[in-house]
Design a protein around this motif. Sequence first.
Motif, PDB file in Angstrom:
ATOM      1  N   ALA A  14       0.835  -1.208   0.000  1.00 33.03           N
ATOM      2  CA  ALA A  14       0.000   0.000   0.000  1.00 33.03           C
ATOM      3  C   ALA A  14       0.867   1.254   0.000  1.00 33.03           C
ATOM      4  O   ALA A  14       0.576   2.221  -0.713  1.00 33.03           O
ATOM      5  CB  ALA A  14      -0.937   0.000   1.200  1.00 33.03           C
ATOM      6  N   ASP A  15       1.937   1.234   0.780  1.00 28.19           N
ATOM      7  CA  ASP A  15       2.847   2.381   0.813  1.00 28.19           C
ATOM      8  C   ASP A  15       3.523   2.594  -0.539  1.00 28.19           C
ATOM      9  O   ASP A  15       3.756   3.726  -0.949  1.00 28.19           O
ATOM     10  CB  ASP A  15       3.920   2.193   1.895  1.00 28.19           C
ATOM     11  CG  ASP A  15       3.361   2.299   3.304  1.00 28.19           C
ATOM     12  OD1 ASP A  15       2.246   2.842   3.478  1.00 28.19           O
ATOM     13  OD2 ASP A  15       4.040   1.828   4.236  1.00 28.19           O
ATOM     14  N   GLU A  16       3.832   1.503  -1.210  1.00 30.94           N
ATOM     15  CA  GLU A  16       4.557   1.588  -2.483  1.00 30.94           C
ATOM     16  C   GLU A  16       3.666   2.013  -3.649  1.00 30.94           C
ATOM     17  O   GLU A  16       4.101   2.764  -4.514  1.00 30.94           O
ATOM     18  CB  GLU A  16       5.208   0.243  -2.810  1.00 30.94           C
ATOM     19  CG  GLU A  16       6.355  -0.110  -1.891  1.00 30.94           C
ATOM     20  CD  GLU A  16       6.891  -1.513  -2.116  1.00 30.94           C
ATOM     21  OE1 GLU A  16       6.437  -2.208  -3.059  1.00 30.94           O
ATOM     22  OE2 GLU A  16       7.767  -1.940  -1.342  1.00 30.94           O
ATOM     23  N   VAL A  17       2.427   1.505  -3.689  1.00 30.21           N
ATOM     24  CA  VAL A  17       1.595   1.725  -4.878  1.00 30.21           C
ATOM     25  C   VAL A  17       0.396   2.636  -4.646  1.00 30.21           C
ATOM     26  O   VAL A  17      -0.243   3.058  -5.603  1.00 30.21           O
ATOM     27  CB  VAL A  17       1.106   0.383  -5.484  1.00 30.21           C
ATOM     28  CG1 VAL A  17       2.277  -0.498  -5.860  1.00 30.21           C
ATOM     29  CG2 VAL A  17       0.144  -0.333  -4.555  1.00 30.21           C
ATOM     30  N   GLY A  18       0.058   2.888  -3.397  1.00 33.96           N
ATOM     31  CA  GLY A  18      -1.105   3.712  -3.094  1.00 33.96           C
ATOM     32  C   GLY A  18      -2.368   2.871  -2.922  1.00 33.96           C
ATOM     33  O   GLY A  18      -2.448   1.721  -3.342  1.00 33.96           O
ATOM     34  N   HIS A  19      -3.356   3.486  -2.303  1.00 35.15           N
ATOM     35  CA  HIS A  19      -4.598   2.815  -1.922  1.00 35.15           C
ATOM     36  C   HIS A  19      -5.366   2.263  -3.120  1.00 35.15           C
ATOM     37  O   HIS A  19      -5.767   1.103  -3.138  1.00 35.15           O
ATOM     38  CB  HIS A  19      -5.463   3.789  -1.115  1.00 35.15           C
ATOM     39  CG  HIS A  19      -6.787   3.232  -0.732  1.00 35.15           C
ATOM     40  ND1 HIS A  19      -7.924   3.451  -1.482  1.00 35.15           N
ATOM     41  CD2 HIS A  19      -7.162   2.446   0.299  1.00 35.15           C
ATOM     42  CE1 HIS A  19      -8.942   2.826  -0.931  1.00 35.15           C
ATOM     43  NE2 HIS A  19      -8.507   2.219   0.163  1.00 35.15           N
ATOM     44  N   ASP A  20      -5.621   3.103  -4.106  1.00 30.06           N
ATOM     45  CA  ASP A  20      -6.433   2.672  -5.252  1.00 30.06           C
ATOM     46  C   ASP A  20      -5.768   1.550  -6.031  1.00 30.06           C
ATOM     47  O   ASP A  20      -6.415   0.584  -6.428  1.00 30.06           O
ATOM     48  CB  ASP A  20      -6.723   3.847  -6.187  1.00 30.06           C
ATOM     49  CG  ASP A  20      -7.661   4.865  -5.562  1.00 30.06           C
ATOM     50  OD1 ASP A  20      -8.371   4.499  -4.583  1.00 30.06           O
ATOM     51  OD2 ASP A  20      -7.688   6.011  -6.022  1.00 30.06           O
ATOM     52  N   THR A  21      -4.468   1.668  -6.230  1.00 31.75           N
ATOM     53  CA  THR A  21      -3.749   0.621  -6.951  1.00 31.75           C
ATOM     54  C   THR A  21      -3.710  -0.662  -6.130  1.00 31.75           C
ATOM     55  O   THR A  21      -3.805  -1.759  -6.690  1.00 31.75           O
ATOM     56  CB  THR A  21      -2.320   1.092  -7.310  1.00 31.75           C
ATOM     57  OG1 THR A  21      -2.418   2.296  -8.085  1.00 31.75           O
ATOM     58  CG2 THR A  21      -1.567   0.045  -8.099  1.00 31.75           C
ATOM     59  N   LEU A  22      -3.591  -0.530  -4.822  1.00 25.71           N
ATOM     60  CA  LEU A  22      -3.620  -1.720  -3.961  1.00 25.71           C
ATOM     61  C   LEU A  22      -4.922  -2.495  -4.158  1.00 25.71           C
ATOM     62  O   LEU A  22      -4.905  -3.712  -4.337  1.00 25.71           O
ATOM     63  CB  LEU A  22      -3.448  -1.336  -2.486  1.00 25.71           C
ATOM     64  CG  LEU A  22      -3.607  -2.509  -1.502  1.00 25.71           C
ATOM     65  CD1 LEU A  22      -2.507  -3.534  -1.699  1.00 25.71           C
ATOM     66  CD2 LEU A  22      -3.648  -1.999  -0.073  1.00 25.71           C
ATOM     67  N   LEU A  23      -6.052  -1.780  -4.125  1.00 19.17           N
ATOM     68  CA  LEU A  23      -7.344  -2.447  -4.305  1.00 19.17           C
ATOM     69  C   LEU A  23      -7.408  -3.145  -5.661  1.00 19.17           C
ATOM     70  O   LEU A  23      -7.887  -4.290  -5.760  1.00 19.17           O
ATOM     71  CB  LEU A  23      -8.489  -1.444  -4.161  1.00 19.17           C
ATOM     72  CG  LEU A  23      -8.681  -0.838  -2.768  1.00 19.17           C
ATOM     73  CD1 LEU A  23      -9.805   0.181  -2.789  1.00 19.17           C
ATOM     74  CD2 LEU A  23      -8.926  -1.912  -1.726  1.00 19.17           C
ATOM     75  N   LEU A  24      -6.928  -2.489  -6.682  1.00 21.44           N
ATOM     76  CA  LEU A  24      -6.894  -3.086  -8.015  1.00 21.44           C
ATOM     77  C   LEU A  24      -6.029  -4.343  -8.020  1.00 21.44           C
ATOM     78  O   LEU A  24      -6.433  -5.392  -8.536  1.00 21.44           O
ATOM     79  CB  LEU A  24      -6.367  -2.071  -9.034  1.00 21.44           C
ATOM     80  CG  LEU A  24      -6.168  -2.605 -10.450  1.00 21.44           C
ATOM     81  CD1 LEU A  24      -7.500  -2.894 -11.108  1.00 21.44           C
ATOM     82  CD2 LEU A  24      -5.358  -1.626 -11.277  1.00 21.44           C
ATOM     83  N   LEU A  25      -4.845  -4.266  -7.434  1.00 25.01           N
ATOM     84  CA  LEU A  25      -3.931  -5.409  -7.415  1.00 25.01           C
ATOM     85  C   LEU A  25      -4.498  -6.580  -6.614  1.00 25.01           C
ATOM     86  O   LEU A  25      -4.318  -7.740  -7.000  1.00 25.01           O
ATOM     87  CB  LEU A  25      -2.572  -4.993  -6.865  1.00 25.01           C
ATOM     88  CG  LEU A  25      -1.759  -4.055  -7.745  1.00 25.01           C
ATOM     89  CD1 LEU A  25      -0.496  -3.593  -7.027  1.00 25.01           C
ATOM     90  CD2 LEU A  25      -1.414  -4.733  -9.068  1.00 25.01           C
TER      91      LEU A  25
END
Length: 119
Positions: A14-25
């Motif tokens: 989450a720290d590396e990619v951000g919240h929205d990208t985390l949910l997508l991943l």
Amino acid sequence: MATTINAETIKRMADEVGHDTLLLLLNVFSDELEQFFQQLSDQPSLSQVREISHSIKSSAASFGADELAMMAQECEFRVKQGQEQWMTDHLPQFRQMVEGVAMEYKRLASHDNPINCLS
């Protein structure tokens, strides 16, 4: 079967990619596992199990599904060693684990703040 998710891995992601990208991943990972589950349910050959195990091993470790990563590593190793009977005996457990982890990550991705669900 309860699935343990390595919270530190998810927090770091989450720290590396951000919240929205985390949910997508998380959704992508869950969808990938659902596809692997289907492939494992269709009487796969040993070479297919080896390929699937190899793919799951690395992605599961990246997403903090440590138990699944270890099981996938064991399956890949056993197939490489020609231990067909071991794989036949453990395929149902592996399949169940893949399905359980897929559902758990889908659930995690459905939360607005998945990090809070892990604490």
